[in-house]
Enzyme design. Structure first.
Site, PDB file in Angstrom:
ATOM      1  N   SER A  78      -6.721  -6.429  -1.170  1.00 17.37           N
ATOM      2  CA  SER A  78      -6.393  -5.060  -0.785  1.00 17.37           C
ATOM      3  C   SER A  78      -5.760  -5.135   0.589  1.00 17.37           C
ATOM      4  O   SER A  78      -6.394  -5.579   1.545  1.00 17.37           O
ATOM      5  CB  SER A  78      -7.660  -4.204  -0.738  1.00 17.37           C
ATOM      6  OG  SER A  78      -7.367  -2.966  -0.158  1.00 17.37           O
ATOM      7  N   ARG A  79      -4.501  -4.736   0.680  1.00 18.03           N
ATOM      8  CA  ARG A  79      -3.793  -4.883   1.958  1.00 18.03           C
ATOM      9  C   ARG A  79      -4.285  -3.893   3.000  1.00 18.03           C
ATOM     10  O   ARG A  79      -3.969  -4.036   4.167  1.00 18.03           O
ATOM     11  CB  ARG A  79      -2.288  -4.736   1.729  1.00 18.03           C
ATOM     12  CG  ARG A  79      -1.714  -5.938   1.028  1.00 18.03           C
ATOM     13  CD  ARG A  79      -0.241  -5.782   0.770  1.00 18.03           C
ATOM     14  NE  ARG A  79       0.131  -6.595  -0.389  1.00 18.03           N
ATOM     15  CZ  ARG A  79       1.236  -6.458  -1.077  1.00 18.03           C
ATOM     16  NH1 ARG A  79       2.105  -5.540  -0.735  1.00 18.03           N
ATOM     17  NH2 ARG A  79       1.501  -7.220  -2.107  1.00 18.03           N
TER      18      ARG A  79
END
Lengths: 508, 131
Positions: A370-371
């Site tokens: 998850s950026r």
């Protein structure tokens, strides 16, 4: 009866007596849901075109002396020589809260047999995504209710997180679980009377799926009490390619209305692989030049302009997107998967091997990311689960290495044992999301070694027992964790005391 | 010459351009184009001429208005409609009257791709579509 007469009278009054100008054309050919039209010299790109018998189309190809339009309706009613005319309007769908709990088609018409939808507003299906200035960074969490995701791959409101995996690996289940969890949170929030609470409304867009699957999803949402917070946009496999192409944009329009009106919404595109296939079909019939895998050159733009509409807006609401992509034999390097991976802010990769081993949800921790990261996590989750991803990755590496040798040192054995327990702990049945406070307690128990006394295979049962114990007997403590969203020394002491109490009664 | 459809359309459009003089369709030029095609036995002559005919018909329709009417229409009214359309489209427009009892009352004027609807039948159709 008098109401009907009044409506007609109002309509008559509205009709102007002045001349109406229409730009007309004549159908030259109709094939596979696409009409080629002569005339329509004033038509605009993406403008709605009125065909005979109330059928609507959209102008997609504006040629020198011919217009290509996709037909959104019964093509069998159209024939060569039929007259069509422009409407001067871009395609819009009904939006707003009256759609909640309803299933609609790509044009916003109800398909659930529950009667007409009393929606006062409409919203354009195609719209330019919000710009840089209107946006705000993603920092509020959107809990999926799935421990493996909320603790290691957190999703924030306004984020685009791809769910990717082979067929039958539980992609839709993760999306449906997330929708169910939003409904649960909404109910708790509404009951709490907290004025700052922001409910999340969900939109589930089914593209090219079997009708039976869509019915099953609706039934699951209804059984969990989540349908009242959800809009279903249905473009099943039986629909023509034009409707399947439009459905995600219609869903995005419905979601954007919530965002623009200061609310939070979640949209699931299930799935964008079939959407790309529908767009490829339309493009090939329109004789647009084809590129890799016969997809048109603008297939990237198709998905980027769709997903860019998900955002967190400054001073308004947010739209979180969970697009789904189906891979073939786990190949994430295919054309459409790589496109969507590069557009989104992270991906949850589901592995067939893990699924077959009984590890469900089959989230591959190594390939998932998850950026937005921990910016979208509450402090309590960070405190208990901050190191889990690293530990699990280390476990996978060691587990692969340990297959080749039997003599392992004590430290390695301990790491393998702990990794095995984490894997067991994250096993979770479908349609059973866990609240964030119960997740915190479950992982806290792992960190404090409460599962160490059990056989690895019994860790899941022990975790379920802990959650039941806290849900039934420690409601005040759970409320405190939820409200404070962090574990201070006082709360930690209370959790330890409660866990000791549980351990004294749990037989294993 | 290639037999592909784009080439046929391109050639037909070139012939069409040759038929326009000072923004108007020239009868002499059209006759010249037809004579050229006949004389040179161009490949796909039929296909090219079909596309050419469509382009010419569309151009002719831009300068010719068909006035459909339910009741009687005077020559003065036709002339006035023709004058208004000439002013709007910046080109001479000829008008042709055509009786159409299905309109019930009023007029419907068609010129090129445009349709000007001012009939009872048209209003009823709008009403039925919106109810």
């Amino acid at each position: 009866m008098s109401t009907v007469i009044e409506q007609i009278e109002q309509q008559i009054a509205k009709l102007s007596t002045k001349t109406v100008r229409k730009n007309t054309g004549v159908i030259r050919t109709v094939a596979d849901g696409v009409a080629k039209i002569d005339g329509l010299s004033d038509v605009a790109y993406n403008e709605m075109i009125q065909f005979p018998n109330g059928v609507i189309g959209i102008a997609l190809n504006l040629g020198t002396d011919e217009v290509g339009a996709v037909v959104l309706g019964d093509v069998s009613q159209l024939k060569e020589g039929d007259e069509v005319h422009t409407t001067g309007k871009l395609l819009s769908v009904p939006v707003g809260k009256p759609l909640l709990g309803r299933a609609v088609d790509a044009l916003g018409n109800p398909v659930d047999g529950k009667g007409p939808i009393d929606s006062k507003e409409t919203y354009p299906v195609e719209k330019i995504a919000p710009g840089i200035m209107a946006r705000k960074s993603v920092s509020q969490p959107l809990f999926t209710g799935i421990m493996a995701i909320d603790s290691m791959i957190p999703i924030g409101r306004g984020q685009r997180e791809l769910i990717i995996g082979d067929r039958g690996t539980g992609k839709t289940t993760i999306a449906v679980d997330t929708i169910i969890n939003q409904a649960k949170i909404n109910k708790v929030g509404a009951a709490s009377g907290d004025p700052k609470f922001r409910p999340v409304y969900s939109i589930y867009v089914a593209i090219g799926q079997k009708n039976s699957n869509i019915v099953r999803t609706i039934a699951a949402l209804e059984a969990a009490g989540a349908l009242e917070y959800t809009v279903i946009v249905s473009a099943p496999a039986a629909d023509n390619a034009a409707n399947q192409y439009l459905a995600p944009f219609s869903g995005a329009a419905i979601g954007e209305w919530f965002m623009e009106n200061g609310m939070d919404a979640l949209i699931v595109f299930d799935d964008l692989s079939k959407h790309a296939v529908a767009y490829r079909q339309i493009s090939l019939i329109l004789k647009r030049p084809s590129g890799r895998e016969a997809y048109p050159g603008d297939v990237f733009y198709l998905h980027s302009r769709l997903l860019e509409r998900s955002a967190r807006l400054d001073g308004k609401g947010s739209l979180t997107a969970l697009p789904i992509i189906e891979t073939l034999a786990g190949d994430v390097s295919a054309y459409i998967p790589t496109n969507v991976i590069s557009i989104t802010d992270g991906q949850i990769f589901l592995e067939t091997d893990l699924f077959n081993q009984g590890i469900r949800p089959a989230v591959s921790v190594g390939l998932s990311v998850s950026r937005v990261g921990s910016a979208a996590q509450i402090k309590a989750t960070k405190q208990v689960g901050g190191k889990l991803k690293g530990e699990l990755a280390q476990f996978r590496e060691l587990a692969a290495f340990a297959q080749f040798g039997s003599d392992l040192d004590a430290k390695t054995k301990a790491q393998l044992d702990r990794g095995g327990r984490i894997v067991e702990l994250f096993k979770q049945p479908a349609f059973n999301p866990i609240s964030i406070e119960l997740q915190a307690v479950t992982i806290f128990a792992l960190q404090k070694g409460y599962y160490d006394g059990f056989d690895i295979k019994k860790v899941t049962a022990a975790a379920v027992s802990i959650r039941e114990f806290f849900a039934t007997r420690k409601d005040a403590l759970l409320t405190e964790i939820r409200t404070k969203a962090a574990l201070d020394k006082d709360i930690e002491a209370k959790i330890v005391a409660a866990l000791d109490e549980w351990k004294a009664t749990y037989a294993g | 010459m290639s037999t592909g459809k784009p080439q046929i359309q391109q050639l037909a459009r070139q012939l069409f351009k040759l038929s326009i003089v000072d923004g108007r369709l020239s009868d002499e030029q059209v006759a010249g184009v037809l004579a050229y095609v006949e004389k040179n036995h161009a490949a796909n002559a039929v296909a090219i001429l079909k596309v050419y005919r469509r382009l010419i018909a569309a151009e002719v329709a831009k300068g010719s208005a068909i006035v459909e009417h339910a009741g009687p229409v005077s020559d003065t009214l036709l002339a006035s409609i023709g004058g208004a359309l000439s002013q709007r489209y910046h080109r001479p427009v000829t008008t042709t009257a055509k009786a159409n009892p299905a309109l019930l009352a009023g007029l419907r004027v068609r010129i090129g791709d445009d349709l000007f609807e001012s009939s009872v039948a048209g209003q009823l159709a709008t009403l039925s579509a919106s109810v």
